[in-house]
Scaffold this motif. Structure first.
Motif, short mmCIF file in Angstrom:
data_model
loop_
_atom_site.label_atom_id
_atom_site.label_comp_id
_atom_site.label_asym_id
_atom_site.label_seq_id
_atom_site.Cartn_x
_atom_site.Cartn_y
_atom_site.Cartn_z
N TYR A 33 -3.34 2.55 -8.41
CA TYR A 33 -4.74 3.48 -7.96
C TYR A 33 -5.33 2.86 -6.64
O TYR A 33 -5.57 3.79 -5.79
N PHE A 34 -5.54 1.59 -6.42
CA PHE A 34 -5.93 1.05 -5.33
C PHE A 34 -5.16 1.44 -4.00
O PHE A 34 -5.74 1.86 -2.92
N SER A 35 -3.78 1.38 -4.05
CA SER A 35 -3.02 1.77 -2.95
C SER A 35 -3.34 3.27 -2.71
O SER A 35 -3.33 3.96 -1.44
N GLU A 72 -5.97 7.53 1.03
CA GLU A 72 -6.82 8.71 1.04
C GLU A 72 -8.10 8.23 2.10
O GLU A 72 -8.37 9.00 3.11
N ASN A 73 -8.41 7.25 2.14
CA ASN A 73 -9.40 6.71 2.99
C ASN A 73 -8.95 6.38 4.44
O ASN A 73 -9.46 7.07 5.38
N THR A 120 0.72 -1.18 -0.12
CA THR A 120 -0.12 0.06 -0.02
C THR A 120 0.87 1.44 -0.08
O THR A 120 0.38 2.23 -0.29
N THR A 121 2.28 1.25 0.11
CA THR A 121 2.97 2.33 0.28
C THR A 121 3.45 2.74 -1.14
O THR A 121 3.55 4.01 -1.61
N LEU A 134 -10.64 8.79 7.55
CA LEU A 134 -10.73 8.16 9.08
C LEU A 134 -9.90 8.85 10.04
O LEU A 134 -10.77 8.99 11.07
N LYS A 135 -8.95 9.25 9.91
CA LYS A 135 -8.14 10.23 10.74
C LYS A 135 -8.82 11.52 10.85
O LYS A 135 -8.88 12.06 12.03
N ALA A 136 -9.25 11.93 9.66
CA ALA A 136 -9.81 13.43 9.98
C ALA A 136 -11.33 13.31 10.64
O ALA A 136 -11.69 13.97 11.45
#
Length: 109
Positions: A33-35, A40-41, A10-11, A45-47
């Motif tokens: 693109y999936f990573s 972004e998701n 994912t990185t 979640l952090k926000a």
């Protein structure tokens, strides 16, 4: 109903293994693109100040399901695309079943 599957970082978005029934299918672009989608998701979640961890993502398209499942303890996700006529529940269970094996092997890298 299987279309394609891969394990990707994912990185970087790079896949380390993939399989597809579609001839000459290149997983590198979708995985990149999936990573980015996953990153972004995670920001969203952090926000939301959600103290949570992602287990999986499901994308429902008009002709297919794309399921991406986190491999716990690693920076990798499993991705699998199946036709809409496929069994999403079975696909999710198979990804869950093999996650410990993948996690164990990926930690050796």
């Amino acid at each position: 109903s299987f279309i394609a599957s891969s394990i990707f970082d994912t990185t970087s978005g790079q896949w380390i293994i993939d399989k597809s029934v579609v001839e000459n299918f290149d997983n590198s672009i979708p995985n990149a693109y999936f990573s980015e989608t996953i990153k972004e998701n995670e920001k969203a979640l952090k926000a939301l100040q959600a103290n949570t961890k992602t287990i999986d993502y499901l994308i429902t398209a008009n002709v297919m399901y794309i399921l991406m499942r986190a491999i716990e303890g690693t920076k990798y996700f499993q991705g699998c695309a199946i036709q809409k006529s496929g069994n999403l529940g079975l696909t999710r269970e198979l990804l869950k079943k093999y996650e410990p094996l993948f996690a164990s092997e990926l930690k050796k890298l």
